[in-house]
Scaffold this motif. Structure first.
Motif, mmCIF file in Angstrom:
data_model
loop_
_atom_site.group_PDB
_atom_site.id
_atom_site.type_symbol
_atom_site.label_atom_id
_atom_site.label_comp_id
_atom_site.label_asym_id
_atom_site.label_seq_id
_atom_site.Cartn_x
_atom_site.Cartn_y
_atom_site.Cartn_z
ATOM 1 N N ALA A 115 126.937 89.729 114.362
ATOM 2 C CA ALA A 115 126.453 89.219 115.649
ATOM 3 C C ALA A 115 127.604 88.532 116.378
ATOM 4 O O ALA A 115 128.523 87.989 115.743
ATOM 5 C CB ALA A 115 125.297 88.241 115.407
ATOM 6 N N PRO A 116 127.604 88.507 117.722
ATOM 7 C CA PRO A 116 128.743 87.979 118.480
ATOM 8 C C PRO A 116 129.093 86.527 118.185
ATOM 9 O O PRO A 116 130.241 86.139 118.271
ATOM 10 C CB PRO A 116 128.287 88.148 119.942
ATOM 11 C CG PRO A 116 127.274 89.244 119.906
ATOM 12 C CD PRO A 116 126.573 89.102 118.593
ATOM 13 N N GLY A 117 128.133 85.697 117.817
ATOM 14 C CA GLY A 117 128.417 84.278 117.652
ATOM 15 C C GLY A 117 128.968 83.865 116.301
ATOM 16 O O GLY A 117 129.267 82.687 116.077
ATOM 17 N N VAL A 118 129.127 84.797 115.379
ATOM 18 C CA VAL A 118 129.589 84.448 114.033
ATOM 19 C C VAL A 118 131.084 84.117 114.084
ATOM 20 O O VAL A 118 131.883 84.883 114.627
ATOM 21 C CB VAL A 118 129.323 85.594 113.041
ATOM 22 C CG1 VAL A 118 129.836 85.233 111.657
ATOM 23 C CG2 VAL A 118 127.827 85.901 112.999
ATOM 24 N N SER A 119 131.466 82.976 113.495
ATOM 25 C CA SER A 119 132.864 82.521 113.582
ATOM 26 C C SER A 119 133.781 83.375 112.723
ATOM 27 O O SER A 119 133.348 84.047 111.778
ATOM 28 C CB SER A 119 132.971 81.062 113.131
ATOM 29 O OG SER A 119 132.700 80.954 111.743
ATOM 30 N N ASN A 120 135.064 83.340 113.050
ATOM 31 C CA ASN A 120 136.054 84.103 112.295
ATOM 32 C C ASN A 120 136.131 83.615 110.858
ATOM 33 O O ASN A 120 136.363 84.394 109.931
ATOM 34 C CB ASN A 120 137.418 83.992 112.982
ATOM 35 C CG ASN A 120 138.413 84.989 112.452
ATOM 36 O OD1 ASN A 120 138.186 86.189 112.495
ATOM 37 N ND2 ASN A 120 139.533 84.496 111.934
ATOM 38 N N THR A 121 135.950 82.307 110.644
ATOM 39 C CA THR A 121 135.973 81.763 109.278
ATOM 40 C C THR A 121 134.879 82.381 108.419
ATOM 41 O O THR A 121 135.116 82.787 107.272
ATOM 42 C CB THR A 121 135.813 80.235 109.318
ATOM 43 O OG1 THR A 121 136.913 79.665 110.017
ATOM 44 C CG2 THR A 121 135.753 79.651 107.915
ATOM 45 N N VAL A 122 133.670 82.486 108.952
ATOM 46 C CA VAL A 122 132.556 83.062 108.196
ATOM 47 C C VAL A 122 132.776 84.548 107.954
ATOM 48 O O VAL A 122 132.490 85.062 106.857
ATOM 49 C CB VAL A 122 131.234 82.808 108.942
ATOM 50 C CG1 VAL A 122 130.095 83.627 108.349
ATOM 51 C CG2 VAL A 122 130.884 81.329 108.897
ATOM 52 N N VAL A 123 133.302 85.259 108.943
ATOM 53 C CA VAL A 123 133.575 86.687 108.758
ATOM 54 C C VAL A 123 134.588 86.890 107.634
ATOM 55 O O VAL A 123 134.455 87.817 106.821
ATOM 56 C CB VAL A 123 134.088 87.320 110.069
ATOM 57 C CG1 VAL A 123 134.507 88.775 109.831
ATOM 58 C CG2 VAL A 123 133.006 87.268 111.136
ATOM 59 N N ASN A 124 135.604 86.030 107.546
ATOM 60 C CA ASN A 124 136.588 86.161 106.474
ATOM 61 C C ASN A 124 135.974 85.884 105.108
ATOM 62 O O ASN A 124 136.334 86.529 104.113
ATOM 63 C CB ASN A 124 137.775 85.225 106.729
ATOM 64 C CG ASN A 124 138.752 85.795 107.741
ATOM 65 O OD1 ASN A 124 138.975 87.000 107.782
ATOM 66 N ND2 ASN A 124 139.339 84.933 108.549
ATOM 67 N N ILE A 125 135.043 84.928 105.033
ATOM 68 C CA ILE A 125 134.345 84.690 103.762
ATOM 69 C C ILE A 125 133.520 85.919 103.387
ATOM 70 O O ILE A 125 133.454 86.315 102.212
ATOM 71 C CB ILE A 125 133.458 83.431 103.866
ATOM 72 C CG1 ILE A 125 134.333 82.186 104.065
ATOM 73 C CG2 ILE A 125 132.614 83.269 102.601
ATOM 74 C CD1 ILE A 125 133.557 80.903 104.295
ATOM 75 N N VAL A 126 132.887 86.541 104.382
ATOM 76 C CA VAL A 126 132.150 87.781 104.139
ATOM 77 C C VAL A 126 133.096 88.856 103.615
ATOM 78 O O VAL A 126 132.739 89.633 102.709
ATOM 79 C CB VAL A 126 131.454 88.247 105.430
ATOM 80 C CG1 VAL A 126 130.941 89.674 105.287
ATOM 81 C CG2 VAL A 126 130.313 87.294 105.782
ATOM 82 N N ARG A 127 134.298 88.925 104.171
ATOM 83 C CA ARG A 127 135.282 89.887 103.658
ATOM 84 C C ARG A 127 135.554 89.637 102.175
ATOM 85 O O ARG A 127 135.709 90.570 101.382
ATOM 86 C CB ARG A 127 136.589 89.778 104.455
ATOM 87 C CG ARG A 127 136.513 90.349 105.866
ATOM 88 C CD ARG A 127 137.884 90.365 106.525
ATOM 89 N NE ARG A 127 137.823 91.078 107.789
ATOM 90 C CZ ARG A 127 137.762 90.498 108.989
ATOM 91 N NH1 ARG A 127 137.756 89.171 109.073
ATOM 92 N NH2 ARG A 127 137.721 91.228 110.089
ATOM 93 N N GLY A 128 135.650 88.358 101.796
ATOM 94 C CA GLY A 128 135.867 88.039 100.391
ATOM 95 C C GLY A 128 134.722 88.497 99.512
ATOM 96 O O GLY A 128 134.924 88.989 98.393
ATOM 97 N N ILE A 129 133.481 88.355 100.010
ATOM 98 C CA ILE A 129 132.311 88.794 99.236
ATOM 99 C C ILE A 129 132.305 90.308 99.106
ATOM 100 O O ILE A 129 132.142 90.869 98.017
ATOM 101 C CB ILE A 129 131.024 88.283 99.912
ATOM 102 C CG1 ILE A 129 130.965 86.748 99.840
ATOM 103 C CG2 ILE A 129 129.788 88.905 99.259
ATOM 104 C CD1 ILE A 129 129.825 86.148 100.625
ATOM 105 N N LEU A 130 132.476 91.013 100.236
ATOM 106 C CA LEU A 130 132.421 92.465 100.215
ATOM 107 C C LEU A 130 133.589 93.080 99.463
ATOM 108 O O LEU A 130 133.506 94.211 98.986
ATOM 109 C CB LEU A 130 132.387 93.004 101.654
ATOM 110 C CG LEU A 130 131.131 92.698 102.459
ATOM 111 C CD1 LEU A 130 131.264 93.245 103.877
ATOM 112 C CD2 LEU A 130 129.899 93.282 101.788
#
Length: 1187
Positions: A115-130
């Motif tokens: 979603a557009p409002g998700v911060s870059n920090t959270v997206v990077n944590i998601v990258r770590g999970i995936l």
């Protein structure tokens, strides 16, 4: 067994997700930063959650995260516990609750959408999970290597596969080499001007990272299924060699799977890229700062006012750290915010200056657009423009859009309004091009084209100033495409270039210095060709040799240089080139390790012919040292170029720092003195020889004849290079010198700027100046498996402050010209303060816009100088008096404080940060691993001057961690404090003021009759003469109505025949005092009661005759001496340790005689005679220094 194993591999292949199923995992990530020692504080952060993976199509899946829990830790390992971070958990839960869509095919994740409002920090944590879902399993190999895209970038992975027959699953181990990625996600900032030194890295590393993934893959009907995954990433960091202490980065992951069924509505999503970690170019939070960044404008204004106010009468150590807070706020301000701020500070000089000093740290196109508006509107002065632009260009993020905007300043009228500002603009643009090309390969010629056009235009107009400026800017840029243009200015490459002024040719040669590392082979060919041309000016050939050696030539090229020097007839070239080789031969820094070997061979060949050349010829002096454990060293060079004259044509001083595998040329200063040399040409024939007293008198006469100074060219050209880039260039002409002298001359009237300043001081004037400045910001950001950025950062900021008040009374005041001051009584009162605070931060840990977890080294250095005194001057009568008020309280003049802390911060509770010294102030610090014996030191020592009611005190305190000798980092791990301060002397009578009187001439002030009576007696106990006082100095402590205390000294002018007798007497003031010091020009010193108690004398003579070897003879004779000076009994033992040969024999009593004879250009002999022993030394100079 082998067959079954192969079948299982074939059956598993790559991990697979079934789009018709839902997968649920439990996830736990842990990051710890510390030293892995039980009695040192650590910081840690733990993130737990569960997540579901739901298929939407065969290749599209949805990630849903829930049950988020964040805990933090700041304490001793195994003794402290994790604490819930409730507000941060709530903040992250809100963002994690939004579904994430990703593409997954053949075990690879190719696209992530949120979603557009998700911060870059959270997206990077998601990258770590995936990232745990992405693993490549080969079906036919136990061990294999692949280049794969992951969170760390495109890096090489090494896989090993083991079979578990009982569980029917595979254990897959993946090791990722993140230090040599083809396309690293790691980011360097602020390091472009500190190039890497590969030879230093061979001796040790300051950062070492290891990444290990372990997967359990189970065979299912759909394919391989990851049931468990574990990742461990360690990062060892030290400001020095990591074979010593380190900070640790650890990440642990546990995943479990259970099949469920579920559906999720994703809504509108946008692409956020693939698995590779991404940083935000616009905003990267400063790691030692965590503040609320909403509505930055009022906060910025408040901080600017506070910084100005807090440093008026002192250096406020607490406010100096707010410089980084202010920079962080400025970096989130919009372009419109900057204009809004400018309008509010425009009318206040102090606030305006503070804003301009720090707004330049907005390191993107916003600052360029802001400054462009200011330049075009011309609402800043040339001085403000130059200071702002040079910092902005050198701290700017070198992006294509920034370089394009920076080019605009080359055509703005204000840039050319003053020569110094124009020089700054052009040189700063060249520096920006250099940094842009560091990260852009190939670097487009368009970025350097304006400088190439400027050089060509200067050549066509035959404008010396334009040519030199363009060449120096091209040297800053070091663009390979500029070589063709540079050759137009070099003789032997372009017809007519030999007719150009020598300083133009010199600038062209020096423009190859930075190109030497970018294109060494081409540069070697060019400068070697210049060096071997004996028809060229000596200066050009010497500079060519200097640049040639900066290319790190092979041993074959060093041999060529040696052969040329063996046949060289120009002793200036021979001496300078030989000294360059000699300095490198002794070098110990890693970058010279191969070159020094080649130069040592050259020394053996060249020494017999060139080793005797003295400092009358051109020279280079090189000094360096390097410590392998610290991976740290320094080097310094002094270049002195001459050309048939004792006056150097060029003088350069250069210093470098070698640290953590990089080389930083932090400062270089230089002066080009061709104009002065031409001024003296033919007027002093002895300029090619040694100068005498009459020659210096002639020199002063020529300098005083300013009308004959050359008008068309500068006398001197001064420059400064900072971090290897020329940042300052100024010509000093005869006109400018004449203007200064005229302003201060006795005939100067009301038109003089000095006259106006004198009028202001009579009315009473005050002045305050504060300058905050970020000296450097160096950052290394590397993603961790957790999806969080591991950052190593260094910040160094300075706050300078000066406050001065002054009021003068002049009787009678000047009415027409300054010369009237020579017959006036002048009384001046002034008080004020000058100081500087230097803050140095080093951070290692996790740094995001939401939270920080890491280790910080904080160092603060404060220098302060308050003053308050009255000054009375009567030039006509040669009387001067100064009255100072002694310190009534403790005044800290200099202090150093540093410590290392474990820190935790989060944006939801910015005021509740945790910052704890890594060495706790508890009994726990004495447990665990053993401390060294000197782990804690406290020291205080004072020197009292009770006569003046003042004491000077030194305080030192240090507490250190384990294994100081084994781990160099631990020299800095702990608390350090040092201070130097003035305070009232204990037990002394209160002193109202300290008075210093100076009287020149035959008259002497009242109160010196005692010393005059003594002098007259002496001159009648020795010879018939009347002494005449030349200078009388009194330093008194006044405490009325008590008697005067202090010291007085008189220097006497004696008849010529007795000039070598007593010339100076210093005496203690007081009726009962008889302590005195008597001295003369023969270095005969006597002191004690009436100068009769102790005496010592020394004579030095030198001999340098053609038929004998140069020598120096020194004799020291003494009578009675205080016991503290009797060291003669220790000389034999000390000299034995130093390697002297000892011969016991009876020598003259109360005398030490030293003879030093130069036995060869490289060696000397020494003979020391003391009453009972003769000491002999006969080895080379180098051996002596090594001993």
């Amino acid at each position: 067994m082998l067959r079954l194993y192969l079948c299982l591999l074939v059956a598993l292949a790559d991990p697979f997700l079934n789009s018709k199923k839902t997968y649920e995992y439990k996830y736990e990530g842990l990051v710890r930063v510390g030293r892995e020692l039980p009695d040192l504080i650590e910081s840690a952060l733990k993130l737990r959650c569960t997540f579901k993976i739901i298929g939407e199509s065969p290749q599209t899946f949805v990630l849903q995260i829930s049950n988020v829990d964040v805990e933090d830790f700041n304490g001793l390992p195994r003794k402290s516990v994790f604490s819930p971070s409730q507000k941060l958990t709530k903040r992250l839960s809100a963002e994690f609750s939004q579904p994430v869509v990703f593409e997954f095919s053949k075990g690879q994740i190719t696209d992530i959408r949120t979603a557009p409002g998700v911060s870059n920090t959270v997206v990077n944590i998601v990258r770590g999970i995936l990232g745990f879902l992405q693993v490549t399993v080969k079906t036919t190999q136990r061990f294999y290597e692949l280049v794969e895209l992951g969170i760390h970038g495109v890096c090489q992975s090494s896989y090993t596969v083991e079979e578990d027959n009982n569980a029917k699953e595979l254990k897959v181990t993946q090791m990722v080499d993140i230090t040599n990625c083809q396309q690293p996600a790691a980011l360097y900032r602020g390091m472009a001007l500190a190039p890497e030194d590969k030879f230093s890295k061979q001796r040790g590393e300051s950062v070492v990272s290891t990444v290990k993934h372990t997967y359990t893959v189970k065979s299912t009907a759909d394919g391989g299924l990851i049931t468990k995954a574990f990742a461990q990433e360690r990062q060892y960091f030290s400001p020095f060699n990591v074979k010593g202490g380190n900070s640790r980065m650890l990440a642990l992951y546990l995943l479990k799977v259970s099949d469920t069924t579920d559906k999720i509505v994703t809504g509108q999503v946008q692409s956020r890229g693939n698995l590779m970690y991404r940083t935000e170019k616009v905003f990267n939070p400063i790691p030692v700062v965590m503040i609320n960044l909403n509505e930055p404008v009022p906060k910025i204004l408040d901080l600017i006012k506070r910084l100005a106010q807090a440093n008026i009468y002192q250096v406020d150590s607490s406010s100096s750290t707010e410089v980084l807070n202010l920079i962080q706020l400025l970096r989130v301000a919009t372009r419109d915010n900057l204009d809004q701020l400018w309008k509010q500070v425009l009318g206040n000089d102090e606030h305006r200056r503070g804003f301009l000093d720090l707004v330049v740290e907005v390191t993107d196109e916003r600052i360029l657009k802001f400054l462009e508006t200011r330049f075009k509107a011309a609402d800043i002065t040339a001085n403000e423009a130059g200071q702002a632009l040079v910092v902005a260009f050198n701290h700017l993020s070198a992006e294509p859009v920034s370089v394009a905007l920076a080019q605009e300043f080359l055509s703005i009228p204000l840039s050319k309004s003053q020569p110094l500002l124009w020089n700054t603009v052009v040189l700063a643009y060249g520096s920006l091009v250099y940094r842009y090309c560091v990260y852009t390969d190939p670097c487009p010629v368009t970025v350097v084209q304006p400088l190439l056009d400027m050089a060509t235009s200067g050549l066509s107009k035959n404008s010396e100033e334009d040519m030199i400026l363009a060449l120096k800017a091209l040297g800053n840029a070091a663009h390979p495409s500029s070589i063709k243009t540079l050759l137009k200015f070099l003789p032997g490459y372009t017809s007519g270039a030999e007719k150009l002024p020598t300083r133009v040719q010199s600038a062209a040669v020096l423009a190859f210095r930075l190109l030497a590392s970018r294109d060494p082979h081409n540069v070697q060919d060019i400068v070697l060709n210049l060096f071997v041309q004996r028809t060229l000016p000596a200066e050009i050939r010497m500079l060519a040799c200097m640049v040639l050696l900066e290319t790190k030539p092979s041993i074959a090229l060093i041999s060529v240089i040696s052969e040329v020097l063996l046949e060289e007839t120009d002793l200036q070239v021979a001496s300078f080139s030989y000294s360059l080789l000699k300095g490198i031969a002794k070098s110990r820094t890693p970058d010279n390790q191969h070159l020094s070997t080649a130069c040592n061979i050259a020394m053996k060949i060249l020494n017999p012919k060139l080793g005797h050349l003295s400092y009358r010829y051109s020279k280079n002096m090189h000094f360096d040292w390097f410590h392998d454990d610290f991976l740290f060293g320094t080097s310094a060079d002094i270049y002195m170029l001459k050309n048939e004259s004792l006056i150097p044509t060029k003088l350069m001083l250069k210093g470098k720092i070698h640290f953590i595998g990089r080389i930083l040329q932090f400062l270089e200063l230089g002066v080009h003195a061709d104009g002065i040399k031409e001024l003296f040409a033919g007027k002093i024939p002895q300029l090619k020889k040694d100068l005498g007293i009459t020659d210096f008198a002639t020199i002063m006469k020529i300098l005083s004849d300013w009308q004959n100074l050359p008008k068309d060219r500068p006398l001197l050209t001064a420059y400064a290079r900072v971090f290897g880039q020329e940042a300052f260039l100024m010509d000093v002409s005869g006109d400018s010198i004449q203007s200064i002298i005229k302003s201060f001359s006795a005939s100067a009237g009301k038109e003089s700027m000095v006259w106006q300043k004198i009028q202001d001081v009579q009315k009473g004037t005050s002045w305050h100046w504060t300058k905050p400045h970020l000296v450097y910001e160096a950052r290394f950001i590397q993603p961790a498996c957790l999806g969080l950025p591991v950052e190593i950062s260094k910040y160094y900021s300075i706050v300078n402050a000066v406050t001065m008040k002054a009021k003068a009374e002049i009787n009678p005041p000047p009415k027409e010209h300054l010369g009237e001051l020579l017959s006036s009584d002048i009384s001046l009162h002034t008080d004020g303060f000058a100081g500087v605070t230097k803050d140095h931060f080093v951070f290692h840990g996790i740094n995001t816009d939401l939270f920080q977890c890491g280790v910080e080294l904080k160092s603060k250095i404060i220098s302060a100088l308050p003053w308050a005194f009255d000054l009375k001057i009567n030039i006509k009568e040669h009387k001067y008096e100064m009255n100072l008020t002694p310190s009534k309280t403790v005044t800290e003049l200099f202090s150093v404080n540093s410590d290392v802390f474990a820190v935790l911060r989060n944006i939801e509770d910015p005021s509740l940060f945790k910052i704890t010294p890594m060495m706790p102030e508890t009994a726990d610090s004495q447990q665990g691993l053993p401390l060294t014996e000197d782990s804690e030191v406290k020291f205080r020592q004072c020197a009292d001057a009770k006569i003046y009611g003042t004491a000077v005190c030194i305080e030192a305190e240090a507490k250190r961690a384990h294994y100081l000798h084994e781990y160099p980092l631990y020299y800095f791990l702990g608390r350090t404090r040092f201070s130097y301060q003035l305070e009232p002397a204990k037990g002394a009578k209160p002193i109202e003021k300290i008075q210093i009187q100076v009287t020149a001439g035959r008259k002497h002030p009242p109160g010196v009759s005692e010393i005059m009576n003594f002098t007259h007696r002496v001159f009648k106990q020795l010879f018939n003469a009347t002494p005449e006082p030349v200078v009388t100095v009194k330093a008194l402590g006044l405490s009325l109505p008590a008697k005067l205390l202090g010291y007085e000294g008189v220097a006497f002018n004696l008849p010529t025949a007795q000039r070598d007798n007593i010339e100076m007497i210093v005496s203690e003031v007081g009726e009962e005092a008889n302590w005195k010091i008597c001295a003369n020009v023969k270095a005969h010193l006597r002191w004690g009661a009436e100068c009769q108690t102790y005496d010592v004398s020394m004579r030095v003579s030198a001999a340098c005759q053609p038929e004998s070897k140069p020598s120096i003879h020194t004799k020291i004779n003494w009578g009675a001496l205080p016991s503290v000076f009797i060291m003669i009994e220790y000389v034999p033992g000390i000299s034995y340790i130093m390697g002297f040969y000892q011969k016991y024999e009876k020598n003259q009593e109360r005398q030490a005689a030293v003879t030093v004879v130069a036995s060869s250009p490289e060696t000397f002999d020494m003979r020391v005679k003391i009453p009972e022993v003769t000491l002999i030394w006969a080895k080379s100079t180098n051996d002596l220094f090594k001993t």
